[in-house]
Write an enzyme that holds these catalytic residues in place. Sequence first.
Site, PDB file in Angstrom:
ATOM      1  N   GLY A  50       0.768  -1.243   0.000  1.00  0.00           N
ATOM      2  CA  GLY A  50       0.000   0.000   0.000  1.00  0.00           C
ATOM      3  C   GLY A  50       0.795   1.286   0.000  1.00  0.00           C
ATOM      4  O   GLY A  50       0.326   2.312  -0.474  1.00  0.00           O
ATOM      5  N   GLU A 105       3.576   3.827   6.552  1.00  0.00           N
ATOM      6  CA  GLU A 105       2.321   3.112   6.296  1.00  0.00           C
ATOM      7  C   GLU A 105       1.448   3.930   5.349  1.00  0.00           C
ATOM      8  O   GLU A 105       1.515   5.161   5.349  1.00  0.00           O
ATOM      9  CB  GLU A 105       1.562   2.950   7.621  1.00  0.00           C
ATOM     10  CG  GLU A 105       1.747   1.609   8.304  1.00  0.00           C
ATOM     11  CD  GLU A 105       0.854   0.537   7.693  1.00  0.00           C
ATOM     12  OE1 GLU A 105       0.519   0.633   6.502  1.00  0.00           O
ATOM     13  OE2 GLU A 105       0.498  -0.397   8.426  1.00  0.00           O
ATOM     14  N   ASP A 106       0.610   3.252   4.592  1.00  0.00           N
ATOM     15  CA  ASP A 106      -0.379   3.961   3.799  1.00  0.00           C
ATOM     16  C   ASP A 106      -1.513   4.460   4.690  1.00  0.00           C
ATOM     17  O   ASP A 106      -1.924   5.610   4.617  1.00  0.00           O
ATOM     18  CB  ASP A 106      -0.926   3.066   2.670  1.00  0.00           C
ATOM     19  CG  ASP A 106      -1.393   1.694   3.156  1.00  0.00           C
ATOM     20  OD1 ASP A 106      -1.247   1.372   4.366  1.00  0.00           O
ATOM     21  OD2 ASP A 106      -1.908   0.923   2.329  1.00  0.00           O
ATOM     22  N   ASP A 109      -5.725   1.734  10.245  1.00  0.00           N
ATOM     23  CA  ASP A 109      -7.162   1.484  10.361  1.00  0.00           C
ATOM     24  C   ASP A 109      -7.411   0.803  11.710  1.00  0.00           C
ATOM     25  O   ASP A 109      -7.556   1.470  12.730  1.00  0.00           O
ATOM     26  CB  ASP A 109      -7.585   0.626   9.163  1.00  0.00           C
ATOM     27  CG  ASP A 109      -9.091   0.432   9.054  1.00  0.00           C
ATOM     28  OD1 ASP A 109      -9.756   0.277  10.081  1.00  0.00           O
ATOM     29  OD2 ASP A 109      -9.620   0.421   7.930  1.00  0.00           O
ATOM     30  N   LYS A 137      -7.157   6.651  10.553  1.00  0.00           N
ATOM     31  CA  LYS A 137      -8.597   6.712  10.825  1.00  0.00           C
ATOM     32  C   LYS A 137      -8.900   7.029  12.286  1.00  0.00           C
ATOM     33  O   LYS A 137     -10.063   7.252  12.630  1.00  0.00           O
ATOM     34  CB  LYS A 137      -9.270   5.394  10.398  1.00  0.00           C
ATOM     35  CG  LYS A 137      -9.367   5.241   8.876  1.00  0.00           C
ATOM     36  CD  LYS A 137     -10.271   4.087   8.464  1.00  0.00           C
ATOM     37  CE  LYS A 137     -10.250   3.877   6.951  1.00  0.00           C
ATOM     38  NZ  LYS A 137     -10.893   2.597   6.566  1.00  0.00           N
ATOM     39  N   PHE A 157     -14.047   3.220   3.428  1.00  0.00           N
ATOM     40  CA  PHE A 157     -13.006   2.438   2.770  1.00  0.00           C
ATOM     41  C   PHE A 157     -12.421   3.263   1.641  1.00  0.00           C
ATOM     42  O   PHE A 157     -13.119   3.663   0.710  1.00  0.00           O
ATOM     43  CB  PHE A 157     -13.542   1.100   2.252  1.00  0.00           C
ATOM     44  CG  PHE A 157     -12.421   0.136   2.000  1.00  0.00           C
ATOM     45  CD1 PHE A 157     -11.858  -0.594   3.048  1.00  0.00           C
ATOM     46  CD2 PHE A 157     -11.897  -0.021   0.728  1.00  0.00           C
ATOM     47  CE1 PHE A 157     -10.798  -1.462   2.831  1.00  0.00           C
ATOM     48  CE2 PHE A 157     -10.830  -0.895   0.504  1.00  0.00           C
ATOM     49  CZ  PHE A 157     -10.290  -1.618   1.550  1.00  0.00           C
ATOM     50  N   ASP A 164      -5.674  -0.267  -2.165  1.00  0.00           N
ATOM     51  CA  ASP A 164      -6.431  -1.110  -3.093  1.00  0.00           C
ATOM     52  C   ASP A 164      -7.701  -1.653  -2.466  1.00  0.00           C
ATOM     53  O   ASP A 164      -7.879  -1.658  -1.250  1.00  0.00           O
ATOM     54  CB  ASP A 164      -5.583  -2.318  -3.512  1.00  0.00           C
ATOM     55  CG  ASP A 164      -5.488  -3.356  -2.397  1.00  0.00           C
ATOM     56  OD1 ASP A 164      -5.035  -2.983  -1.286  1.00  0.00           O
ATOM     57  OD2 ASP A 164      -5.886  -4.518  -2.603  1.00  0.00           O
ATOM     58  N   ARG A 170      -5.219   0.801  -7.113  1.00  0.00           N
ATOM     59  CA  ARG A 170      -3.945   1.254  -6.543  1.00  0.00           C
ATOM     60  C   ARG A 170      -3.304   2.383  -7.335  1.00  0.00           C
ATOM     61  O   ARG A 170      -2.602   3.222  -6.795  1.00  0.00           O
ATOM     62  CB  ARG A 170      -2.928   0.103  -6.530  1.00  0.00           C
ATOM     63  CG  ARG A 170      -3.044  -0.838  -5.369  1.00  0.00           C
ATOM     64  CD  ARG A 170      -1.754  -1.645  -5.222  1.00  0.00           C
ATOM     65  NE  ARG A 170      -2.000  -2.931  -4.574  1.00  0.00           N
ATOM     66  CZ  ARG A 170      -2.123  -3.093  -3.260  1.00  0.00           C
ATOM     67  NH1 ARG A 170      -2.023  -2.060  -2.450  1.00  0.00           N
ATOM     68  NH2 ARG A 170      -2.344  -4.284  -2.750  1.00  0.00           N
TER      69      ARG A 170
HETATM   70  P1  IMP Z   1      -4.904  -2.066   9.889  1.00  0.00           P
HETATM   71  O1  IMP Z   1      -4.087  -3.265  10.264  1.00  0.00           O
HETATM   72  O2  IMP Z   1      -6.378  -2.321  10.040  1.00  0.00           O
HETATM   73  O3  IMP Z   1      -4.460  -0.806  10.610  1.00  0.00           O
HETATM   74  O4  IMP Z   1      -4.718  -1.806   8.347  1.00  0.00           O
HETATM   75  C1  IMP Z   1      -3.553  -2.209   7.739  1.00  0.00           C
HETATM   76  C2  IMP Z   1      -3.608  -2.235   6.244  1.00  0.00           C
HETATM   77  O5  IMP Z   1      -4.905  -2.563   5.756  1.00  0.00           O
HETATM   78  C3  IMP Z   1      -3.273  -0.915   5.620  1.00  0.00           C
HETATM   79  O6  IMP Z   1      -1.880  -0.738   5.516  1.00  0.00           O
HETATM   80  C4  IMP Z   1      -3.947  -1.046   4.269  1.00  0.00           C
HETATM   81  O7  IMP Z   1      -3.125  -1.733   3.364  1.00  0.00           O
HETATM   82  C5  IMP Z   1      -5.181  -1.867   4.581  1.00  0.00           C
HETATM   83  N1  IMP Z   1      -6.333  -0.965   4.801  1.00  0.00           N
HETATM   84  C6  IMP Z   1      -6.863  -0.550   5.957  1.00  0.00           C
HETATM   85  N2  IMP Z   1      -7.886   0.307   5.756  1.00  0.00           N
HETATM   86  C7  IMP Z   1      -7.989   0.466   4.418  1.00  0.00           C
HETATM   87  C8  IMP Z   1      -8.840   1.266   3.565  1.00  0.00           C
HETATM   88  O8  IMP Z   1      -9.704   2.069   3.982  1.00  0.00           O
HETATM   89  N3  IMP Z   1      -8.632   1.119   2.229  1.00  0.00           N
HETATM   90  C9  IMP Z   1      -7.676   0.298   1.697  1.00  0.00           C
HETATM   91  N4  IMP Z   1      -6.858  -0.444   2.458  1.00  0.00           N
HETATM   92  C10 IMP Z   1      -7.011  -0.351   3.812  1.00  0.00           C
HETATM   93 MG    MG Z   2      -4.237  -3.530   1.035  1.00  0.00          MG
END
Ligand code: IMP
Ligand code: MG
Length: 178
Positions: A50, A105-106, A109, A137, A157, A164, A170
């Site tokens: 990401g 990080e992208d 979440d 977020k 989302f 993606d 992407r």
């Molecule tokens: P987390 O572990 O839930 O904090 O999210 C980790 C990864 O999930 C991020 O680095 C993204 O690659 C993917 N992700 C989380 N939320 C989104 C979103 O809103 N859109 C797309 N990818 C997401």
């Molecule tokens: Mg992803």
Amino acid sequence: MDLPLTGNGRLRRIVYSAGDIRRRVSELGREIGEAYSAEDDVLVLGMLKGSFIFVADLVREIPIPIHVDFLVAGSYGNRMTTSGEVRLFYNPQTSITGRNVILVEDIIDSGNTLLRVLPLLLKGEPANLEICTLLHKRLIRLPKDARWVGFDAPEEFLVGYGLDFGEDFRHLPYIGAM
Ligand code: IMP
Ligand code: MG
């Protein structure tokens, strides 16, 4: 502009335009440059896939010498909610010992990915570890939160600019909501 439609769905709106992103990434690069000195051994570690566009743009805005590497972690697959299960493929060839590491990080979440990855990185005994994320977020408080945040993101989302949904979207130069 027509919002793209793919087999995986359609965007509802653009949340951050290419210009919004460019301006903010430039500010982040400057702030990161100010936080270290040119003698610091700084390693920018991008979380794939990401962050690939963000890292590419960000490092070109950092005005001090740095190194760049990537690690791979994934949890979402073809869905919009986290499974909580994070697969980590860490490249142990890159030594982070004694270095100033910036994990990029992208989006943060659920925080699950960082919760899994941070202890693994800390085991490598970096001199210092900071987190830079394009989007946050603000759903959870991490034991170590991001020092640099591009945007506080809405609870939707988001796709584009590296993010993606089932590998679609992407390549978009902006970030949109599905
Ligand atoms: P987390 O572990 O839930 O904090 O999210 C980790 C990864 O999930 C991020 O680095 C993204 O690659 C993917 N992700 C989380 N939320 C989104 C979103 O809103 N859109 C797309 N990818 C997401
Ligand atoms: Mg992803």
